[in-house]
Design a protein around this motif. Structure first.
Motif, short mmCIF file in Angstrom:
data_model
loop_
_atom_site.label_atom_id
_atom_site.label_comp_id
_atom_site.label_asym_id
_atom_site.label_seq_id
_atom_site.Cartn_x
_atom_site.Cartn_y
_atom_site.Cartn_z
N GLN A 233 0.84 -1.20 0.00
CA GLN A 233 0.00 0.00 0.00
C GLN A 233 0.87 1.25 0.00
O GLN A 233 0.55 2.25 -0.65
N ALA A 234 1.98 1.20 0.73
CA ALA A 234 2.89 2.35 0.76
C ALA A 234 3.43 2.67 -0.63
O ALA A 234 3.47 3.83 -1.05
N ALA A 235 3.86 1.65 -1.35
CA ALA A 235 4.39 1.86 -2.69
C ALA A 235 3.32 2.34 -3.66
O ALA A 235 3.56 3.18 -4.51
N LEU A 236 2.11 1.81 -3.51
CA LEU A 236 1.02 2.23 -4.38
C LEU A 236 0.67 3.70 -4.12
O LEU A 236 0.39 4.46 -5.06
N GLU A 237 0.68 4.13 -2.86
CA GLU A 237 0.40 5.52 -2.55
C GLU A 237 1.52 6.42 -3.08
O GLU A 237 1.27 7.55 -3.52
N ALA B 255 8.65 -3.57 0.20
CA ALA B 255 7.94 -4.62 -0.53
C ALA B 255 8.87 -5.79 -0.84
O ALA B 255 8.49 -6.96 -0.71
N ALA B 256 10.09 -5.47 -1.28
CA ALA B 256 11.05 -6.53 -1.61
C ALA B 256 11.42 -7.33 -0.37
O ALA B 256 11.51 -8.57 -0.41
N LEU B 257 11.62 -6.63 0.74
CA LEU B 257 11.97 -7.34 1.98
C LEU B 257 10.79 -8.20 2.46
O LEU B 257 10.98 -9.32 2.93
N LEU C 47 3.62 -5.55 -8.19
CA LEU C 47 3.99 -4.17 -7.88
C LEU C 47 5.40 -3.87 -8.35
O LEU C 47 5.65 -2.84 -8.99
N GLN C 48 6.33 -4.76 -8.06
CA GLN C 48 7.72 -4.52 -8.44
C GLN C 48 7.90 -4.59 -9.95
O GLN C 48 8.74 -3.87 -10.51
#
Length: 377
Positions: free
Chosen positions: A25-29, A75-77, A155-156
């Protein structure tokens, strides 16, 4: 425009608070922030104050890119963590799926039969009624984990395009900002610089002390008196750019040099702003300090920012708070470097250094007596 910038800052704060729980969600925002910055760049073309509009747009891009970098790292972690957990539970998961499939495919009458007769069947039914909810809970948790892994991977995979657009957008905004500042004619002036006198002063001084003491000699005519006063802001003035403090006043750096100012680690091409309204007393190369700008917020007080690649404005101009005065050097990292987590936590995303010196009546003082440094960005 200003409302959008405030909304983006608020969005970034909310994103940071939720990132630890929901990295996807953080990356999408963060992607939404970059999209809003793109819209802001288009609107800046027609803004009455293009310099301010473009400055806010660049800040929005920088915030979005930083949030995207952090979101993708998390996200990767998180994906690695889930994948490791699922691999470790592979046997358990196979057994769980086998039990669930057996229960699902076995006919109800068969399930009700038991060698011990009706009493055994009743006891078995009671056991199944207690075990089944637990199995369902574990199955639902597994489904959520698998779904989260798939979401993180999607996402990535899509992040490269988003980052490319964001990096192109911020570069475009920086170019337009340089043009807008060059075209600006609405700022008041306290003096006009004499290039010959400036060159003579530079060639005749060997230290910043000597240069600062001779600043009054570089004007073509008298310098208009100023009654500006920022003393009420002492200790609360924001740093001119986001960064982390590498060396404080009086500390010795790796080269064995001790300076009275502080050194701030910044990201490449970071925008440097005037933290208060001020007069530009000098901007350009000087001694071994590289490109620098000297600002005078009030008579007898100078802010020196050195280590810039580009400097904006003209000596003598009185600029408002938040006006861009320069850009840090460096190259914008490639997409692969942004997506990589190998350098996380090492400070390698802030390789450029901004030197900040504060001078009162031509004597250096601790910059932290004027600047608020409790919140590194």
């Amino acid at each position: 425009m200003r409302l959008r910038a405030l909304l983006l800052v608020a969005l970034m704060a909310g994103q940071a608070a939720r990132a630890a729980q929901d990295p996807a969600q953080a990356a999408l925002e963060a992607a939404q922030m970059l999209e809003q910055a793109s819209i802001a760049l288009t609107e800046a073309e027609t803004a009455r104050d293009r310099v301010r509009a473009l400055t806010e747009t660049i800040q929005a891009y920088e915030a979005g890119l930083a949030a995207m970098r952090d979101g993708l790292r998390r996200a990767a972690l998180r994906e690695s963590q889930l994948t490791a957990e699922l691999n470790a539970r592979e046997r358990e998961i196979r057994q769980l799926l086998g039990v669930l499939q057996t229960i699902e495919t076995t006919a109800p009458p068969v399930l009700m039969l038991h060698p011990a007769g009706p009493l055994g069947a009743a006891r078995t039914g009671m056991m199944l009624s207690e075990v089944t909810p637990g199995l369902n809970t574990r199955a639902q948790a597994l489904a959520r984990d698998l779904d989260e892994v798939q979401t993180l991977r999607r996402l990535q995979q899509s992040a490269a395009d988003t980052l490319t657009e964001g990096l192109e957008g911020v570069q475009n905004a920086r170019t337009k900002l340089s043009e807008a500042i060059a075209d600006r004619t609405d700022l008041p002036r306290r003096f006009i610089e004499d290039p010959v006198r400036t060159a003579i002063l530079i060639s005749s001084t060997e230290t910043l002390d000597g240069f600062a003491s001779g600043l009054s000699e570089i004007s073509d005519g008298e310098i208009i008196t100023s009654n500006a006063d920022v003393s009420q802001l002492k200790g609360q003035i924001p740093l001119p750019t986001q960064g982390v403090i590498l060396h404080r006043s009086g500390e010795t750096d790796a080269a064995g040099v001790t300076r009275p100012g502080l050194v701030l680690g910044t990201r490449p091409r970071a925008l440097v702003l005037s933290p208060t309204a001020a007069t530009i007393r000098y901007r350009g190369p000087l001694l071994d300090l590289g490109n620098l700008v000297i600002l005078e917020p009030q008579p007898g007080l100078l802010f020196v920012f050195s280590g810039l690649q580009e400097v904006y404005g003209d000596p003598g101009q009185v600029i408002p708070e938040g006006t861009p005065v320069g850009l840090m050097p460096g190259q914008t990292p490639e997409i692969g470097a942004i997506l990589s987590t190998s350098g996380d936590g090492t400070g390698t995303d802030r390789p450029e250094t901004l030197y900040i010196e504060v001078r009162e009546n031509n004597s250096p003082v601790d910059p932290e007596s004027w600047f608020r440094t409790d919140k590194d960005g």
